[in-house]
Write an enzyme that holds these catalytic residues in place. Structure first.
Site, PDB file in Angstrom:
ATOM      1  N   ASP A  24      -7.029   4.406  -4.403  1.00 13.85           N
ATOM      2  CA  ASP A  24      -7.700   4.250  -3.104  1.00 13.85           C
ATOM      3  C   ASP A  24      -8.310   5.636  -2.852  1.00 13.85           C
ATOM      4  O   ASP A  24      -8.549   6.393  -3.816  1.00 13.85           O
ATOM      5  CB  ASP A  24      -6.696   3.828  -2.009  1.00 13.85           C
TER       6      ASP A  24
ATOM      7  N   LYS B 133       0.862  -1.188   0.000  1.00 21.64           N
ATOM      8  CA  LYS B 133       0.000   0.000   0.000  1.00 21.64           C
ATOM      9  C   LYS B 133       0.892   1.228   0.000  1.00 21.64           C
ATOM     10  O   LYS B 133       2.025   1.173   0.473  1.00 21.64           O
ATOM     11  CB  LYS B 133      -0.865   0.019   1.266  1.00 21.64           C
TER      12      LYS B 133
HETATM   13  P1  NDP Z   1     -12.917   7.997  -2.896  1.00 22.11           P
HETATM   14  O1  NDP Z   1     -11.831   8.959  -2.680  1.00 22.11           O
HETATM   15  O2  NDP Z   1     -13.458   7.784  -4.253  1.00 22.11           O
HETATM   16  O3  NDP Z   1     -14.146   8.317  -1.937  1.00 22.11           O
HETATM   17  C1  NDP Z   1     -13.983   8.388  -0.553  1.00 22.11           C
HETATM   18  C2  NDP Z   1     -15.299   8.757   0.065  1.00 22.11           C
HETATM   19  O4  NDP Z   1     -15.216   8.608   1.481  1.00 22.11           O
HETATM   20  C3  NDP Z   1     -15.677  10.202  -0.194  1.00 22.11           C
HETATM   21  O5  NDP Z   1     -17.063  10.328  -0.188  1.00 22.11           O
HETATM   22  C4  NDP Z   1     -15.040  10.894   1.009  1.00 22.11           C
HETATM   23  O6  NDP Z   1     -15.615  12.146   1.319  1.00 22.11           O
HETATM   24  C5  NDP Z   1     -15.312   9.892   2.113  1.00 22.11           C
HETATM   25  N1  NDP Z   1     -14.263  10.020   3.122  1.00 22.11           N
HETATM   26  C6  NDP Z   1     -12.932   9.887   2.942  1.00 22.11           C
HETATM   27  N2  NDP Z   1     -12.269  10.110   4.077  1.00 22.11           N
HETATM   28  C7  NDP Z   1     -13.199  10.396   4.994  1.00 22.11           C
HETATM   29  C8  NDP Z   1     -13.143  10.707   6.363  1.00 22.11           C
HETATM   30  N3  NDP Z   1     -11.968  10.787   7.020  1.00 22.11           N
HETATM   31  N4  NDP Z   1     -14.320  10.931   6.999  1.00 22.11           N
HETATM   32  C9  NDP Z   1     -15.505  10.856   6.347  1.00 22.11           C
HETATM   33  N5  NDP Z   1     -15.609  10.560   5.040  1.00 22.11           N
HETATM   34  C10 NDP Z   1     -14.486  10.331   4.384  1.00 22.11           C
HETATM   35  O7  NDP Z   1     -12.349   6.612  -2.298  1.00 22.11           O
HETATM   36  P2  NDP Z   1     -12.887   5.136  -2.534  1.00 22.11           P
HETATM   37  O8  NDP Z   1     -14.346   5.106  -2.751  1.00 22.11           O
HETATM   38  O9  NDP Z   1     -11.992   4.497  -3.513  1.00 22.11           O
HETATM   39  O10 NDP Z   1     -12.537   4.473  -1.118  1.00 22.11           O
HETATM   40  C11 NDP Z   1     -13.479   4.384  -0.054  1.00 22.11           C
HETATM   41  C12 NDP Z   1     -13.053   3.279   0.903  1.00 22.11           C
HETATM   42  O11 NDP Z   1     -13.009   2.039   0.197  1.00 22.11           O
HETATM   43  C13 NDP Z   1     -11.666   3.439   1.517  1.00 22.11           C
HETATM   44  O12 NDP Z   1     -11.676   2.902   2.827  1.00 22.11           O
HETATM   45  C14 NDP Z   1     -10.787   2.571   0.619  1.00 22.11           C
HETATM   46  O13 NDP Z   1      -9.627   2.145   1.298  1.00 22.11           O
HETATM   47  C15 NDP Z   1     -11.743   1.427   0.349  1.00 22.11           C
HETATM   48  N6  NDP Z   1     -11.454   0.607  -0.825  1.00 22.11           N
HETATM   49  C16 NDP Z   1     -11.330   1.154  -2.059  1.00 22.11           C
HETATM   50  C17 NDP Z   1     -11.107   0.341  -3.157  1.00 22.11           C
HETATM   51  C18 NDP Z   1     -11.056   0.875  -4.540  1.00 22.11           C
HETATM   52  O14 NDP Z   1     -10.944   0.077  -5.464  1.00 22.11           O
HETATM   53  N7  NDP Z   1     -11.141   2.177  -4.770  1.00 22.11           N
HETATM   54  C19 NDP Z   1     -10.942  -1.115  -2.999  1.00 22.11           C
HETATM   55  C20 NDP Z   1     -11.157  -1.596  -1.666  1.00 22.11           C
HETATM   56  C21 NDP Z   1     -11.388  -0.751  -0.623  1.00 22.11           C
HETATM   57  P3  NDP Z   1     -14.853  13.504   0.901  1.00 22.11           P
HETATM   58  O15 NDP Z   1     -15.013  13.612  -0.565  1.00 22.11           O
HETATM   59  O16 NDP Z   1     -15.526  14.556   1.676  1.00 22.11           O
HETATM   60  O17 NDP Z   1     -13.415  13.316   1.327  1.00 22.11           O
HETATM   61  O1  2IT Z   2      -7.996  -1.439  -0.684  1.00 16.53           O
HETATM   62  C1  2IT Z   2      -7.924  -1.926  -1.826  1.00 16.53           C
HETATM   63  O2  2IT Z   2      -8.035  -3.135  -2.017  1.00 16.53           O
HETATM   64  C2  2IT Z   2      -7.723  -1.019  -2.953  1.00 16.53           C
HETATM   65  N1  2IT Z   2      -7.674   0.191  -2.759  1.00 16.53           N
HETATM   66  C3  2IT Z   2      -7.567  -1.553  -4.350  1.00 16.53           C
HETATM   67  C4  2IT Z   2      -6.153  -1.992  -4.592  1.00 16.53           C
HETATM   68  C5  2IT Z   2      -5.829  -2.406  -6.003  1.00 16.53           C
HETATM   69  O3  2IT Z   2      -4.653  -2.722  -6.213  1.00 16.53           O
HETATM   70  O4  2IT Z   2      -6.695  -2.438  -6.872  1.00 16.53           O
END
Ligand code: NDP
Ligand code: 2IT
Length: 447
Positions: free
Chosen positions: A168, A128
């Site tokens: 992420d 990561k």
């Molecule tokens: P994005 O940046 O696309 O979206 C994040 C969302 O979460 C936004 O709505 C953001 O609001 C909100 N957010 C972020 N930080 C905070 C915080 N500290 N408090 C409250 N709200 C918060 O990220 P993703 O959708 O990609 O990721 C969301 C979650 O999913 C994370 O935990 C990530 O690790 C996990 N994840 C993502 C994957 C992926 O493929 N993208 C795969 C597996 C897990 P704002 O815009 O106001 O910051």
């Molecule tokens: O938390 C996760 O699994 C991710 N943000 C996706 C990682 C990836 O390599 O696609």
């Protein structure tokens, strides 16, 4: 803490050696708790110092990221890449750009990624990275400058067969594009060094949708096993980023009604079911705040603050924002309101106390490592397509993703039952993910 003295010793060392990293301690403690029966049954692991090695990253890289903002001022951020474990494949895992990022966050995420990636059944190790850079309020030019500087250093440590980053929080298609462009320019090679790429330069169809869709495929399988379904269910989803948006899309397609979404400022409640096209326009195109939704849908409500979203009565809750967003109190409200399933789209969104409330309250609980593995699984499918110099159709990738998520659910369920913890998918996912990594580490000797 643990009944097992060996695990107690390892946990103490982790706390001593990694001070002031509570999220990392939290992630390690949860896994070690689950592994207790496995360690008891396999004394050879202790002899091989397997767990001491597992909790120590193979490599940690931190670096300076200098860049010049639109006003001509020099900015300095800190960059990270934690290459945690390469026993079963090249390091694989996302990059997070968020002001809260520090080493402890990247280590917790990298540690979880080891087991998640193993659960996918695909050959990917755990890693990561990220930075304390905040993309919010920055111009495209500033984001590009930052990404180019970040990749200038990162490019020395990654490669299609070494370490393959992706997105992420705060890293989506735009950032991956800028970083890919800089990598290609520096190295003069066109390889699958990043995933989540655009479709014109090696990206996989369905990667954008994969984490959210995969979360719903996992949840659907977990619900089916309990004689329930999304059909007619009220669903609350936190966040409104990549994972939340595509979880909303699939949950709706499966017959659920998603009534709430949030961002870091507050949440919207639309009792008619959220208008996803409006959300996509606001969040993916205009990069605006979720509160603007009520300008388009005045019948919906907007509330300041994040945790209030869990007070909305629902059948299924899918936390898709960030770590520790559901505490004990929020979990108790969800259970009291009749919520029967929680599946984690975000990484570690429920505190340990919240998980305890769900499990003792009879809620079906799908932990992050298992439930959100669809994103990284599809990243691994992107790597396969890049290696073949070929692309599968959306339907082909989506069908593979579906099968992978169903298998993850079943393997987690079966591993929990094998060790006398039927229904505990936290323990099941940790054990099932651990087994393959442990076997590979044992085969490799003391390295
Ligand atoms: P994005 O940046 O696309 O979206 C994040 C969302 O979460 C936004 O709505 C953001 O609001 C909100 N957010 C972020 N930080 C905070 C915080 N500290 N408090 C409250 N709200 C918060 O990220 P993703 O959708 O990609 O990721 C969301 C979650 O999913 C994370 O935990 C990530 O690790 C996990 N994840 C993502 C994957 C992926 O493929 N993208 C795969 C597996 C897990 P704002 O815009 O106001 O910051
Ligand atoms: O938390 C996760 O699994 C991710 N943000 C996706 C990682 C990836 O390599 O696609």
């Amino acid at each position: 803490m643990f009944k097992n003295a060996y695990l107690n010793g390892v946990m103490e060392t982790v706390i001593k050696r990694n001070p002031a990293e509570p999220e990392f301690h939290q992630a390690v403690r949860e896994v070690l708790e689950s592994l207790e029966p496995v360690i008891e049954a396999h004394p050879e692991y202790e002899k091989a110092g397997l767990i001491e090695r597992l909790v120590e990253p193979e490599r940690v890289i931190t670096f300076r990221v200098p860049w010049v903002d639109d006003k001509g001022n020099v900015q300095v951020n800190r960059g990270f890449r934690v290459q945690f474990n390469s026993a079963i494949g090249p390091y694989k895992g996302g990059l997070r750009f968020h002001p809260s990022v520090y080493l402890g966050i990247i280590k917790f995420l990298g540690f979880e990624q080891i087991f998640k990636n193993s659960l996918t059944g695909l050959p990917i190790g755990g890693g990561k990275g990220g930075s304390d850079f905040d993309p919010k309020g920055k111009s495209d030019n500033e984001v590009m400058k930052f990404c180019q500087s970040f990749m200038t250093e990162l490019s020395k440590h990654i490669g299609a067969d070494t370490d393959v980053p992706a997105g992420d929080i705060g890293v989506g298609g735009r950032e991956i594009g800028y970083m890919y462009g800089q990598y290609k320019r520096l190295r003069n090679e066109f390889t699958g060094v990043l995933t989540g790429k655009g479709l014109t330069y090696g990206g996989s169809l369905a990667r954008t949708e994969a984490t959210g869709y995969g979360l719903c495929y996992f949840t659907d399988e977990m619900l089916k096993d309990a004689g329930k379904s999304f059909e007619g269910a009220t669903v609350v989803i936190s966040g409104s980023g990549n994972v939340a948006i595509y979880a909303t899309e699939k949950a709706t397609a499966l017959g659920g009604k998603v009534v709430a979404l949030s961002d870091s400022n507050g949440y919207i409640y639309d009792k008619n079911g959220v208008d996803l096209a409006a959300i996509k326009q606001l969040k993916e195109v205009e990069r605006k705040r979720i509160k603007e939704y009520v300008n388009i849908h005045p019948e919906a409500e907007y509330h300041e603050g994040c945790s209030g979203i869990w007070t909305i009565p629902c059948d299924i809750a899918l936390p898709c924002a960030t770590q520790n967003e559901i505490n004990k109190e929020s979990a108790e409200i969800l259970v009291k309101n009749g919520c029967f399933a929680v599946a984690e789209g975000a990484n570690m969104p429920s505190t340990p106390e919240a998980v305890e409330v769900f499990q003792s309250g009879g809620v079906l609980f799908g932990p992050a490592k298992a439930a959100n593995a669809g994103g990284v699984a599809t990243s691994a499918l992107e790597m396969s397509q890049n290696s073949m110099r070929y692309s599968w159709t959306f339907e082909e990738v989506d069908a593979k993703l579906h099968d992978i998520m169903v298998n993850i659910y079943r393997n987690s369920r079966d591993a929990a039952a094998e060790y006398g913890m039927a229904g505990n998918f936290v323990a099941g996912a940790n054990i099932a993910g651990f087994k393959k990594v442990a076997d590979a580490m044992m085969a490799h000797g003391i390295v």
